[in-house]
Structures are given as C-alpha cells and as structure tokens.
Design a protein around this motif. Structure first.
Motif, PDB file in Angstrom:
ATOM      1  N   CYS A 111       4.831  -4.079  18.562  1.00 58.79           N
ATOM      2  CA  CYS A 111       4.478  -5.250  17.767  1.00 58.79           C
ATOM      3  C   CYS A 111       5.681  -6.170  17.635  1.00 58.79           C
ATOM      4  CB  CYS A 111       4.015  -4.831  16.372  1.00 58.79           C
ATOM      5  SG  CYS A 111       2.564  -3.755  16.394  1.00 58.79           S
ATOM      6  N   VAL A 112       5.416  -7.458  17.493  1.00 53.45           N
ATOM      7  CA  VAL A 112       6.476  -8.439  17.302  1.00 53.45           C
ATOM      8  C   VAL A 112       7.073  -8.300  15.910  1.00 53.45           C
ATOM      9  CG1 VAL A 112       6.974 -10.920  17.191  1.00 53.45           C
ATOM     10  CG2 VAL A 112       5.430 -10.022  18.945  1.00 53.45           C
ATOM     11  N   ARG A 113       6.231  -7.990  14.912  1.00 47.76           N
ATOM     12  CA  ARG A 113       6.710  -7.773  13.555  1.00 47.76           C
ATOM     13  C   ARG A 113       6.036  -6.544  12.964  1.00 47.76           C
ATOM     14  NH1 ARG A 113       3.025 -10.128   9.725  1.00 47.76           N
ATOM     15  NH2 ARG A 113       4.576 -10.271   8.094  1.00 47.76           N
ATOM     16  N   ALA A 114       6.672  -5.950  11.980  1.00 46.61           N
ATOM     17  CA  ALA A 114       6.179  -4.695  11.393  1.00 46.61           C
ATOM     18  C   ALA A 114       4.907  -4.879  10.579  1.00 46.61           C
ATOM     19  CB  ALA A 114       7.258  -4.070  10.521  1.00 46.61           C
ATOM     20  N   GLY A 115       4.714  -6.053   9.971  1.00 47.78           N
ATOM     21  CA  GLY A 115       3.550  -6.286   9.123  1.00 47.78           C
ATOM     22  C   GLY A 115       3.757  -5.710   7.739  1.00 47.78           C
ATOM     23  N   GLU A 116       2.700  -5.775   6.924  1.00 48.76           N
ATOM     24  CA  GLU A 116       2.814  -5.259   5.563  1.00 48.76           C
ATOM     25  C   GLU A 116       1.471  -4.730   5.064  1.00 48.76           C
ATOM     26  OE1 GLU A 116       4.114  -8.718   5.763  1.00 48.76           O
ATOM     27  OE2 GLU A 116       2.143  -9.568   5.619  1.00 48.76           O
ATOM     28  N   LEU A 117       1.562  -3.975   3.986  1.00 51.21           N
ATOM     29  CA  LEU A 117       0.397  -3.439   3.296  1.00 51.21           C
ATOM     30  C   LEU A 117       0.342  -4.125   1.945  1.00 51.21           C
ATOM     31  CD1 LEU A 117      -1.848  -1.206   3.137  1.00 51.21           C
ATOM     32  CD2 LEU A 117      -0.151   0.169   1.953  1.00 51.21           C
ATOM     33  N   LYS A 118      -0.765  -4.808   1.642  1.00 53.45           N
ATOM     34  CA  LYS A 118      -0.933  -5.482   0.356  1.00 53.45           C
ATOM     35  C   LYS A 118      -2.122  -4.864  -0.347  1.00 53.45           C
ATOM     36  CE  LYS A 118       0.854  -9.917   1.960  1.00 53.45           C
ATOM     37  NZ  LYS A 118       0.581 -11.357   2.076  1.00 53.45           N
ATOM     38  N   ILE A 119      -1.974  -4.608  -1.649  1.00 56.32           N
ATOM     39  CA  ILE A 119      -3.062  -4.010  -2.414  1.00 56.32           C
ATOM     40  C   ILE A 119      -3.239  -4.745  -3.738  1.00 56.32           C
ATOM     41  CG2 ILE A 119      -2.724  -1.726  -1.399  1.00 56.32           C
ATOM     42  CD1 ILE A 119      -1.501  -0.855  -4.105  1.00 56.32           C
ATOM     43  N   SER A 120      -4.447  -4.650  -4.283  1.00 55.49           N
ATOM     44  CA  SER A 120      -4.746  -5.119  -5.632  1.00 55.49           C
ATOM     45  C   SER A 120      -5.146  -3.898  -6.443  1.00 55.49           C
ATOM     46  CB  SER A 120      -5.895  -6.128  -5.626  1.00 55.49           C
ATOM     47  OG  SER A 120      -5.527  -7.284  -4.920  1.00 55.49           O
ATOM     48  N   VAL A 121      -4.542  -3.763  -7.619  1.00 51.48           N
ATOM     49  CA  VAL A 121      -4.733  -2.594  -8.475  1.00 51.48           C
ATOM     50  C   VAL A 121      -5.078  -3.055  -9.880  1.00 51.48           C
ATOM     51  CG1 VAL A 121      -3.554  -0.586  -9.463  1.00 51.48           C
ATOM     52  CG2 VAL A 121      -3.062  -1.263  -7.140  1.00 51.48           C
ATOM     53  N   LEU A 122      -6.028  -2.366 -10.506  1.00 49.80           N
ATOM     54  CA  LEU A 122      -6.348  -2.603 -11.904  1.00 49.80           C
ATOM     55  C   LEU A 122      -5.673  -1.497 -12.711  1.00 49.80           C
ATOM     56  CD1 LEU A 122      -8.007  -4.397 -13.854  1.00 49.80           C
ATOM     57  CD2 LEU A 122      -9.785  -2.662 -13.710  1.00 49.80           C
ATOM     58  N   SER A 123      -4.761  -1.886 -13.593  1.00 49.96           N
ATOM     59  CA  SER A 123      -4.017  -0.933 -14.405  1.00 49.96           C
ATOM     60  C   SER A 123      -4.449  -1.063 -15.861  1.00 49.96           C
ATOM     61  CB  SER A 123      -2.516  -1.208 -14.279  1.00 49.96           C
ATOM     62  OG  SER A 123      -1.788  -0.421 -15.185  1.00 49.96           O
ATOM     63  N   VAL A 124      -4.831   0.063 -16.477  1.00 44.84           N
ATOM     64  CA  VAL A 124      -5.193   0.087 -17.893  1.00 44.84           C
ATOM     65  C   VAL A 124      -4.220   1.042 -18.572  1.00 44.84           C
ATOM     66  CG1 VAL A 124      -6.993   0.565 -19.585  1.00 44.84           C
ATOM     67  CG2 VAL A 124      -7.617  -0.333 -17.328  1.00 44.84           C
ATOM     68  N   GLN A 125      -3.357   0.489 -19.430  1.00 46.40           N
ATOM     69  CA  GLN A 125      -2.341   1.270 -20.134  1.00 46.40           C
ATOM     70  C   GLN A 125      -2.347   0.869 -21.599  1.00 46.40           C
ATOM     71  OE1 GLN A 125      -0.192   3.571 -18.657  1.00 46.40           O
ATOM     72  NE2 GLN A 125      -1.224   3.252 -16.710  1.00 46.40           N
ATOM     73  N   GLY A 126      -2.655   1.794 -22.482  1.00 44.69           N
ATOM     74  CA  GLY A 126      -2.599   1.537 -23.914  1.00 44.69           C
ATOM     75  C   GLY A 126      -3.428   0.349 -24.375  1.00 44.69           C
ATOM     76  N   GLY A 127      -4.617   0.193 -23.847  1.00 45.48           N
ATOM     77  CA  GLY A 127      -5.480  -0.914 -24.242  1.00 45.48           C
ATOM     78  C   GLY A 127      -5.176  -2.224 -23.531  1.00 45.48           C
ATOM     79  N   ARG A 128      -4.157  -2.246 -22.696  1.00 46.06           N
ATOM     80  CA  ARG A 128      -3.775  -3.451 -21.946  1.00 46.06           C
ATOM     81  C   ARG A 128      -4.257  -3.319 -20.506  1.00 46.06           C
ATOM     82  NH1 ARG A 128       2.339  -5.539 -20.785  1.00 46.06           N
ATOM     83  NH2 ARG A 128       1.735  -7.379 -19.596  1.00 46.06           N
ATOM     84  N   THR A 129      -5.037  -4.291 -20.044  1.00 47.12           N
ATOM     85  CA  THR A 129      -5.570  -4.279 -18.687  1.00 47.12           C
ATOM     86  C   THR A 129      -4.869  -5.352 -17.875  1.00 47.12           C
ATOM     87  OG1 THR A 129      -7.704  -3.528 -19.505  1.00 47.12           O
ATOM     88  CG2 THR A 129      -7.662  -4.492 -17.314  1.00 47.12           C
ATOM     89  N   ARG A 130      -4.347  -4.959 -16.706  1.00 45.28           N
ATOM     90  CA  ARG A 130      -3.650  -5.911 -15.840  1.00 45.28           C
ATOM     91  C   ARG A 130      -4.129  -5.772 -14.406  1.00 45.28           C
ATOM     92  NH1 ARG A 130       2.570  -5.070 -16.337  1.00 45.28           N
ATOM     93  NH2 ARG A 130       1.936  -2.977 -15.807  1.00 45.28           N
ATOM     94  N   LEU A 131      -4.269  -6.901 -13.729  1.00 52.53           N
ATOM     95  CA  LEU A 131      -4.560  -6.940 -12.303  1.00 52.53           C
ATOM     96  C   LEU A 131      -3.227  -7.137 -11.595  1.00 52.53           C
ATOM     97  CD1 LEU A 131      -6.538  -6.986  -9.933  1.00 52.53           C
ATOM     98  CD2 LEU A 131      -6.732  -9.469 -10.277  1.00 52.53           C
ATOM     99  N   LEU A 132      -2.825  -6.155 -10.793  1.00 58.11           N
ATOM    100  CA  LEU A 132      -1.525  -6.192 -10.121  1.00 58.11           C
ATOM    101  C   LEU A 132      -1.707  -6.362  -8.625  1.00 58.11           C
ATOM    102  CD1 LEU A 132       0.023  -3.094 -11.933  1.00 58.11           C
ATOM    103  CD2 LEU A 132       0.222  -5.505 -12.593  1.00 58.11           C
ATOM    104  N   HIS A 133      -0.782  -7.078  -8.006  1.00 57.14           N
ATOM    105  CA  HIS A 133      -0.758  -7.247  -6.557  1.00 57.14           C
ATOM    106  C   HIS A 133       0.569  -6.681  -6.067  1.00 57.14           C
ATOM    107  CE1 HIS A 133      -4.291  -9.773  -6.838  1.00 57.14           C
ATOM    108  NE2 HIS A 133      -3.690 -10.419  -7.815  1.00 57.14           N
TER     109      HIS A 133
END
Length: 120
Positions: free
Chosen positions: A59-81
């Motif tokens: 390959c010319v470049r290695a590329g990447e892995l991108k994910i979207s995660v929903l995190s729920v911690q102590g009543g706080r909900t976050r959408l993380l990339h």
C-alpha cells in the motif's frame, strides 16, 4: 443518527447495567453493535471505518481505523470518535489498542473486533 442514538440509549436504560455483566475491565474487545461493562459504566461500539492496508498487501499509505463509541459513565453519556493510529484530539481515558479482522484475500464471516483500553 439522532434517532439511532435515542433508541440505543433506551435499550441501554431498559436493560440495566446488571444485564451487561458485573465484570469491570480496563480492556474490552467489541464487534460493531456490542455493549460491555467498562470501568464504572458501559461502552458501545457503534460504527467502524477501516481503511488500513490489508496484511500481505503493498500500500502507498498505512491507512487508519476510525470508530464511533457511545460511552455511559456515571450518568454522563458521550459520543466519542477515536482513531488508530491515535491523533492528538483523541479522548483521554479511552483509546484503541488494536483490531482483528479478516486477512486480505480470505473470505470470512467473522466481524471486525476492536479492542479498547482505559488509558488513565
């Protein structure tokens, strides 16, 4: 997208943390759509975008892995990339350790599995 997140939050609230298991982990492996106990909350792998160079390929470049995660911690909900390799904008406390999936040129029914870690 908002409708999907609303449904996911409803399912998480209805199922309760006990249905996800009592194990508290610093590392967890998930396939898209899976939810697991993580620290004092839960984490759900929503979306995976994998442009990494397949094994045994040139390959010319290695590329990447991108994910979207929903995190729920102590009543706080976050959408993380998150991204692998990590970028300076990634969220402190959660990172991608690795991912396993099909080898180049080999058909498989196994989904991509992403491993997340608590990097506190």
């Amino acid at each position: 997208m908002t409708r999907i997140l609303s449904r996911l939050l409803f399912v998480l609230a209805a199922s309760g943390a006990s249905a996800l298991g009592a194990a508290q982990a610093a590392t967890v492996s998930l396939t898209p759509g899976q939810t697991a106990a993580f620290g004092s909350g839960t984490v759900t792998l929503l979306r995976v975008q994998d442009s990494r160079c397949p094994m045994n390929a040139r390959c010319v470049r290695a590329g990447e892995l991108k994910i979207s995660v929903l995190s729920v911690q102590g009543g706080r909900t976050r959408l993380l990339h998150l991204q692998l390799p990590a970028t300076s904008g990634d969220t402190p406390g959660l990172s991608i350790v690795g991912a396993t999936g099909p080898l180049a040129g080999q058909p498989t029914r196994d989904p991509l599995t992403v491993t997340l870690s608590d990097n506190h």
